[in-house]
Design a protein around this motif. Structure first.
Motif, PDB file in Angstrom:
ATOM      1  N   ALA A 439      35.625 132.214 -59.928  1.00 35.88           N
ATOM      2  CA  ALA A 439      35.518 133.449 -60.716  1.00 35.88           C
ATOM      3  C   ALA A 439      34.858 134.554 -59.903  1.00 35.88           C
ATOM      4  O   ALA A 439      35.249 135.727 -59.975  1.00 35.88           O
ATOM      5  CB  ALA A 439      34.736 133.186 -61.996  1.00 35.88           C
ATOM      6  N   ILE A 440      33.858 134.186 -59.116  1.00 38.83           N
ATOM      7  CA  ILE A 440      33.140 135.186 -58.327  1.00 38.83           C
ATOM      8  C   ILE A 440      33.954 135.589 -57.095  1.00 38.83           C
ATOM      9  O   ILE A 440      34.108 136.784 -56.789  1.00 38.83           O
ATOM     10  CB  ILE A 440      31.770 134.636 -57.902  1.00 38.83           C
ATOM     11  CG1 ILE A 440      30.908 134.352 -59.147  1.00 38.83           C
ATOM     12  CG2 ILE A 440      31.066 135.606 -56.958  1.00 38.83           C
ATOM     13  CD1 ILE A 440      29.626 133.622 -58.835  1.00 38.83           C
ATOM     14  N   LYS A 441      34.498 134.595 -56.396  1.00 38.99           N
ATOM     15  CA  LYS A 441      35.171 134.855 -55.120  1.00 38.99           C
ATOM     16  C   LYS A 441      36.531 135.521 -55.305  1.00 38.99           C
ATOM     17  O   LYS A 441      36.865 136.472 -54.604  1.00 38.99           O
ATOM     18  CB  LYS A 441      35.316 133.539 -54.353  1.00 38.99           C
ATOM     19  CG  LYS A 441      35.974 133.690 -52.987  1.00 38.99           C
ATOM     20  CD  LYS A 441      36.036 132.345 -52.277  1.00 38.99           C
ATOM     21  CE  LYS A 441      36.707 132.489 -50.899  1.00 38.99           C
ATOM     22  NZ  LYS A 441      36.796 131.181 -50.205  1.00 38.99           N
ATOM     23  N   HIS A 442      37.344 134.983 -56.246  1.00 39.08           N
ATOM     24  CA  HIS A 442      38.718 135.475 -56.409  1.00 39.08           C
ATOM     25  C   HIS A 442      38.875 136.458 -57.563  1.00 39.08           C
ATOM     26  O   HIS A 442      39.735 137.338 -57.509  1.00 39.08           O
ATOM     27  CB  HIS A 442      39.671 134.294 -56.624  1.00 39.08           C
ATOM     28  CG  HIS A 442      39.646 133.295 -55.507  1.00 39.08           C
ATOM     29  ND1 HIS A 442      40.082 133.594 -54.241  1.00 39.08           N
ATOM     30  CD2 HIS A 442      39.219 132.001 -55.476  1.00 39.08           C
ATOM     31  CE1 HIS A 442      39.935 132.520 -53.460  1.00 39.08           C
ATOM     32  NE2 HIS A 442      39.413 131.545 -54.185  1.00 39.08           N
ATOM     33  N   GLY A 443      38.077 136.288 -58.611  1.00 38.42           N
ATOM     34  CA  GLY A 443      38.234 137.143 -59.789  1.00 38.42           C
ATOM     35  C   GLY A 443      37.290 138.315 -59.855  1.00 38.42           C
ATOM     36  O   GLY A 443      37.441 139.185 -60.720  1.00 38.42           O
ATOM     37  N   ASN A 465      35.165 133.801 -67.888  1.00 42.33           N
ATOM     38  CA  ASN A 465      34.747 134.931 -67.056  1.00 42.33           C
ATOM     39  C   ASN A 465      35.579 136.156 -67.382  1.00 42.33           C
ATOM     40  O   ASN A 465      36.625 136.060 -68.019  1.00 42.33           O
ATOM     41  CB  ASN A 465      34.858 134.567 -65.571  1.00 42.33           C
ATOM     42  CG  ASN A 465      36.297 134.429 -65.106  1.00 42.33           C
ATOM     43  OD1 ASN A 465      37.011 135.411 -64.954  1.00 42.33           O
ATOM     44  ND2 ASN A 465      36.736 133.180 -64.888  1.00 42.33           N
ATOM     45  N   ASP A 466      35.097 137.316 -66.949  1.00 43.74           N
ATOM     46  CA  ASP A 466      35.798 138.579 -67.197  1.00 43.74           C
ATOM     47  C   ASP A 466      36.430 139.119 -65.931  1.00 43.74           C
ATOM     48  O   ASP A 466      36.617 140.322 -65.766  1.00 43.74           O
ATOM     49  CB  ASP A 466      34.839 139.621 -67.784  1.00 43.74           C
ATOM     50  CG  ASP A 466      33.693 139.947 -66.836  1.00 43.74           C
ATOM     51  OD1 ASP A 466      33.574 139.273 -65.782  1.00 43.74           O
ATOM     52  OD2 ASP A 466      32.909 140.866 -67.137  1.00 43.74           O
ATOM     53  N   GLY A 467      36.768 138.220 -65.019  1.00 42.63           N
ATOM     54  CA  GLY A 467      37.367 138.645 -63.758  1.00 42.63           C
ATOM     55  C   GLY A 467      38.842 138.994 -63.902  1.00 42.63           C
ATOM     56  O   GLY A 467      39.394 139.093 -65.007  1.00 42.63           O
ATOM     57  N   SER A 468      39.521 139.164 -62.753  1.00 46.25           N
ATOM     58  CA  SER A 468      40.924 139.580 -62.753  1.00 46.25           C
ATOM     59  C   SER A 468      41.860 138.454 -63.155  1.00 46.25           C
ATOM     60  O   SER A 468      43.011 138.690 -63.487  1.00 46.25           O
ATOM     61  CB  SER A 468      41.310 140.096 -61.359  1.00 46.25           C
ATOM     62  OG  SER A 468      41.100 139.080 -60.382  1.00 46.25           O
TER      63      SER A 468
END
Length: 528
Positions: A439-443, A465-468
């Motif tokens: 989530a942190i690295k890619h999103g 998570n609220d990632g991409s």
């Protein structure tokens, strides 16, 4: 000619044996009929019967039948051979001229393949005696020795008073069709041999999920024969109940998307034992693209998974041992050195010696070594071996993520989920760790929520998570991180799913079986 009395006497001789006519009796009857037909070749019709004579010499009739791509034949039962007829196609098909064929009334019988003669005799005699049309297939030997396949249809026509009048029939050359059938049958035999000797499971289903084919490997592993399972829904027979709906959904997806799919299911045998099968399925379309069959091939990976699990457990156990040794052995040893160095620093300071500063540096270096040792131990042994170890590890991990990446990472546990199995706890922790890292690295996520809950016999670990998110079909992602999470979920008997969140982000959910003693531990925790 054959009079009514002659015909009736021949018929009467076999009328009591119509149903049980033996080959010898059938041949005798046909020889008698041929002899009677030949002996009357010079007789003529009586004037009162002349008007009932068929116009088989009529030019229009001949022109019609001679255009048919088949051998047409006709013979009067009450006239001689001179009134018989066979179309000219006889020469192109078998190499005999019309005259040659008609000069011998039993030539047809002579040219029939030896293996088909008895059957032809019985079927032809049955037509003569019962009046039932003859429809059958025979092999006939041509002049040059070739074997020609004929599909024959013949019918005996009777006069109004019931006396036999004439026989009319047609023979279609189906040699090429038979050759194609034999070639197809040979291919089927080869395919069937491969199907039954291959070590993989092969199941063919119709669009409704009913079993159409079931190879020998399937029979051996399931304990069911093909006849027992034919026409039954696959998910009602060999799939564990909790996976039945998932299997139905996979079949529906295959038919809708027309793309191959790989998945794993548990196979339930007749004796109740379970095997883990890795399936690969595809669709065999019919004309127009509509699904005709679902073809599933499977490999029994039960033993492979058992060995993988054993190796993973050995590796995890070795990691735990090293982590424990680092924490309890080297860590405690360094702590002792740090304490002694601190004491020495104080003594040097009390004496006002310059070496006190160097002793202080030694104490700082030893403390740094202690911290690094603890970090190594925590990486190798993230979950301590107690019922609350997973909850503690996840809480510590969430704090470390916030401190390191400066984002929001919260742990949500409404009720304690107590897991005493260190291996299960470690797998779940690694799944959460991988999901957060992705989530942190890619999103590029800024907010992460880790949830842990348990109900009845199943627990749920969910990372939101609220990632991409993932671009498409996240559940089928082939990324290494997703594969590792899926693998760990399967190792603990669970399942992993990935879903998009609105307005953005993804949620990774792992559902896993809880150890039976979890409820007892939870109750004991509440009692305390």
């Amino acid at each position: 000619m054959i009079s009514a009395s002659n015909t009736e006497s021949i018929a009467q001789a076999a009328s009591n044996h119509t149903d049980g006519l033996s080959p010898a009796e059938a041949e005798t009857l046909l020889v008698d009929l041929a002899a009677a037909f030949l002996s009357n070749s010079t007789h003529h019709l009586e004037e009162e019967e002349a008007e009932e004579r068929l116009p088989n010499s009529d030019a229009i009739y001949r022109a019609l039948v001679e255009q048919i791509p088949a051998v047409v034949f006709m013979a009067h039962m009450d006239q001689g051979i001179g009134e018989a007829y066979v179309s000219p196609q006889i020469e192109a098909t078998l190499g005999f001229s019309q005259e040659e064929w008609l000069e011998d009334p039993i030539r047809w019988y002579q040219q029939i393949h030896p293996e088909d003669k008895q059957r032809w005799s019985v079927e032809a005699a049955h037509m003569f005696l019962s009046g039932t049309p003859l429809r059958s297939t025979y092999r006939v030997i041509a002049r040059d020795g070739r074997t020609v396949w004929f599909h024959c249809e013949a019918k005996m026509i009777r006069r109004k008073d019931g006396r036999p009048w004439f026989i009319h029939g047609v023979g279609f050359d189906i040699t090429e069709l038979k050759r194609i059938e034999e070639a197809l049958q040979e291919e089927r035999n080869v395919a069937s041999a491969i199907l039954h000797t291959v070590g993989a499971l092969v199941v063919v289903l119709d669009p409704e999920g009913r079993i159409v084919r079931f190879n020998r490997t399937c029979e051996q592993i399931s304990g069911y024969s093909f006849e027992e399972v034919r026409g039954k829904h696959f998910w009602d027979l060999c799939v564990v109940p909790e996976e039945a709906e998932r299997f139905k959904f996979i079949v529906e997806q295959l038919q809708a998307e027309h793309s191959a799919k790989d998945y794993e299911t548990s196979w339930v045998a007749r004796d109740g034992s379970q095997r883990l099968i890795a399936w690969s399925s595809t669709i065999l379309p019919a004309e127009g693209g509509t699904p005709r069959y679902v073809i599933a091939t499977g490999i029994d990976i039960t033993e492979r998974k058992r060995l993988e699990k054993a190796l993973l457990e050995v590796s995890a156990e070795e990691q735990r041992r090293i982590g424990q040794d680092l924490h309890d052995g080297l860590g405690q040893h360094l702590t002792g050195i740090a304490f002694m160095s601190k004491v020495q620093q104080q003594k040097l300071s009390e004496k006002g010696l310059a070496e006190a500063a160097e002793a202080g540096r030694i104490v700082r270096l030893v403390n740094e070594a202690i911290n690094k040792t603890r970090e190594l131990a925590r990486g190798l042994l993230p979950v301590v071996s107690d019922a609350q170890g997973l909850m503690s590890a996840l809480k510590r991990w969430a704090v470390e993520v916030e401190d390191l990446f400066k984002i929001s990472c919260r742990l949500r546990i409404d009720e304690p989920v107590l897991i005493h199995d260190a291996s299960l706890s470690t797998h779940l922790y690694r799944i959460a760790q991988e999901a957060v890292n992705n989530a942190i690295k890619h999103g590029q996520a800024k907010n992460i929520i880790i949830s842990l809950s348990g109900q009845n016999e199943y627990g749920t670990l969910r990372i939101e998570n609220d990632g991409s998110g993932l671009p498409q079909h996240p559940a089928n992602s082939s990324g290494m991180g997703m594969q590792i999470m899926n693998y760990r979920a399967r190792m603990i008997g669970g399942s992993l799913s990935v879903q998009s969140r609105e307005p953005r982000g993804i949620a990774i959910t792992c559902v896993f079986p809880l150890p039976k003693r979890n409820e007892e531990l939870k109750k004991a925790s509440h009692d305390r």
